[in-house]
Scaffold this active site. Structure first.
Site, mmCIF file in Angstrom:
data_model
loop_
_atom_site.group_PDB
_atom_site.id
_atom_site.type_symbol
_atom_site.label_atom_id
_atom_site.label_comp_id
_atom_site.label_asym_id
_atom_site.label_seq_id
_atom_site.Cartn_x
_atom_site.Cartn_y
_atom_site.Cartn_z
ATOM 1 N N ARG A 14 0.829 -1.201 0.000
ATOM 2 C CA ARG A 14 0.000 0.000 0.000
ATOM 3 C C ARG A 14 0.872 1.263 0.000
ATOM 4 O O ARG A 14 0.917 1.991 -0.983
ATOM 5 C CB ARG A 14 -0.953 -0.028 1.215
ATOM 6 C CG ARG A 14 -2.081 0.987 1.162
ATOM 7 C CD ARG A 14 -1.703 2.383 1.552
ATOM 8 N NE ARG A 14 -1.116 2.451 2.892
ATOM 9 C CZ ARG A 14 -0.499 3.537 3.355
ATOM 10 N NH1 ARG A 14 -0.395 4.629 2.617
ATOM 11 N NH2 ARG A 14 0.027 3.535 4.561
ATOM 12 N N ASP A 15 1.602 1.516 1.074
ATOM 13 C CA ASP A 15 2.396 2.746 1.158
ATOM 14 C C ASP A 15 3.483 2.745 0.077
ATOM 15 O O ASP A 15 3.761 3.768 -0.551
ATOM 16 C CB ASP A 15 3.031 2.854 2.552
ATOM 17 C CG ASP A 15 3.390 4.269 2.941
ATOM 18 O OD1 ASP A 15 3.849 5.027 2.084
ATOM 19 O OD2 ASP A 15 3.234 4.620 4.127
ATOM 20 N N HIS A 207 4.720 4.194 12.716
ATOM 21 C CA HIS A 207 4.866 4.177 11.260
ATOM 22 C C HIS A 207 5.902 5.234 10.891
ATOM 23 O O HIS A 207 5.583 6.414 10.797
ATOM 24 C CB HIS A 207 3.480 4.480 10.659
ATOM 25 C CG HIS A 207 3.399 4.560 9.172
ATOM 26 N ND1 HIS A 207 2.851 3.552 8.402
ATOM 27 C CD2 HIS A 207 3.749 5.532 8.293
ATOM 28 C CE1 HIS A 207 2.866 3.906 7.129
ATOM 29 N NE2 HIS A 207 3.410 5.110 7.040
ATOM 30 N N HIS A 209 8.671 6.821 8.424
ATOM 31 C CA HIS A 209 9.377 6.953 7.150
ATOM 32 C C HIS A 209 10.839 7.273 7.481
ATOM 33 O O HIS A 209 11.144 7.783 8.554
ATOM 34 C CB HIS A 209 8.705 8.030 6.288
ATOM 35 C CG HIS A 209 7.414 7.533 5.689
ATOM 36 N ND1 HIS A 209 7.332 7.009 4.432
ATOM 37 C CD2 HIS A 209 6.161 7.434 6.212
ATOM 38 C CE1 HIS A 209 6.091 6.619 4.185
ATOM 39 N NE2 HIS A 209 5.351 6.869 5.253
ATOM 40 N N CYS A 240 4.438 9.404 0.209
ATOM 41 C CA CYS A 240 3.059 9.854 0.082
ATOM 42 C C CYS A 240 2.974 10.840 -1.064
ATOM 43 O O CYS A 240 3.678 11.845 -1.075
ATOM 44 C CB CYS A 240 2.571 10.497 1.375
ATOM 45 S SG CYS A 240 0.852 11.030 1.243
ATOM 46 N N ASN A 249 9.423 3.970 3.680
ATOM 47 C CA ASN A 249 9.217 3.539 5.062
ATOM 48 C C ASN A 249 10.465 2.838 5.589
ATOM 49 O O ASN A 249 11.342 2.434 4.831
ATOM 50 C CB ASN A 249 8.060 2.530 5.111
ATOM 51 C CG ASN A 249 6.729 3.167 4.823
ATOM 52 O OD1 ASN A 249 6.339 3.315 3.678
ATOM 53 N ND2 ASN A 249 6.030 3.558 5.858
#
Ligand code: HMG
Ligand code: MG
Length: 299
Positions: A14-15, A207, A209, A240, A249
């Site tokens: 996803r990310d 979470h 990055h 993002c 990440n």
């Protein structure tokens, strides 16, 4: 002290893939998720049911879920911003979702086309309906350690949005250092402030990055403060599209290398992860930024 066991919340599909210039074919996405599961990961954030024009890279969410083999005991959460997204997710048998808010007005506006208040109003019926349907719901709070437009973000501001999201009925709160500017002292202070406001470390995910190379240090600080769920992306892909200063990440391989060394259980197989991100790097046409991948891929 450190926990005996850490739950890795994998966000690569996803990310990671939301931020690629090229759209990865559905078959490759499905293979990516399946390989991550074979590598021992038990939570894999799979895609997003957001507006397809906002994130064209994940516009194939329906197609992906239709072909994805789902293993018992594995959780496949997806991002859902609003009721339209929830309808789409429910129609595809999703049982875990994540809503995603922001600690700052600027990012709420840029990422969700809403003020912070409006975005909470958008999430409220989503969380209520999802919980009534028996779904597990994560709540992200982005820009928890700093914002590219607003600069420093006061801890009280993060705590306020976080507690408001938990009050909607979410199951887990995830602190998002979207642009990777946080440092360990800040992380510890944030987790302590959340604890004082009633959000226990056992209800948190982190979470990070890795823009400034602090993700692993921040993770260790969070583990020492009692957190046991850590987000990471295999190969360190990520970012993002609505925050250009965001890079990848924390690489899952870097996390597993550290936790293996500390004797903390994760259930993940490092060599399978490296093989997976090496394969994904060939799909994406560029090498993984992870130091651990680079070191192990040479062996
Ligand atoms: P909007 O333009 O305000 O949408 O976008 P709207 O509510 O006005 O609706 C407009 C039209 O879009 C309507 O169609 C809706 O049905 C449709 P019309 O009636 O005009 O024909 N629509 C949808 N269609 C499909 N699926 C949907 C959907 N929603 C509305 N879900 C919206 C508001 C929230 C939709 C938009 O801003 C959006 O999709 N944003 C998502 C942005 C995003 O995905 N960003 C990346 C993820 S966040 C992140 O990466 C950070 C994180 O990793 C943590 C960290 O690092 O900090 C999680
Ligand atoms: Mg992120």
């Amino acid at each position: 002290g450190l926990p005996e066991r850490v739950t890795i919340y994998e966000v690569g599909p996803r990310d990671g893939l939301q931020n690629e210039k090229a759209v990865v074919p559905v078959a490759a996405k499905a293979e990516f998720v399946a390989r991550l599961v074979r590598a021992g990961l038990r939570t894999v954030e799979t895609t997003s049911f957001v507006h397809p024009k906002w994130v064209p890279q994940l516009a194939d969410a329906e197609e992906l879920l239709a072909v994805l083999p789902r293993e018992p005991g594995v959780r496949y959460p997806v991002l859902v911003p609003n009721e339209r997204g929830l309808d789409r997710a429910l129609a595809h048998g999703v049982t875990e979702i994540a809503v995603f808010g922001a600690a700052t007005e600027t990012f709420a506006r840029r990422n969700l086309n809403r003020t912070v208040d409006e975005s909470l109003a958008m999430f409220a019926p989503v969380v209520a309906r999802a919980r009534a349907e028996g779904l597990w719901v994560r709540a992200y709070v982005s820009m928890a350690c700093g914002d590219p437009w607003e600069g420093d973000v006061p801890i009280e501001q993060v705590v306020s949005v976080a507690t408001r999201m938990m009050d909607l009925g979410c199951s887990q709160l995830c602190l998002g250092d979207t642009i990777g500017v946080g440092t360990p002292g800040q992380v510890t202070a944030l987790i302590e402030a959340l604890g004082a406001a009633g959000v226990a470390p056992s209800d948190l995910g982190v979470h990070f990055h890795d823009t400034y190379g602090q993700a692993l240090a921040n993770t260790l600080a969070a583990l020492r403060a009692g957190v046991t769920t850590v987000d990471a992306s295999t190969g360190g892909i990520g970012g993002c599209p609505y925050a250009e200063s965001a890079t990848g990440n924390l690489p899952t391989e870097d996390l597993v290398w550290m936790l293996d060394g500390l004797g903390v259980e994760t259930g993940a197989d490092l060599s399978e992860l490296v093989a997976t991100s090496t394969w994904m790097a060939s799909v994406l046409g560029r090498p993984s930024p992870s130091r651990v991948v680079q070191a192990l891929a040479k062996e």
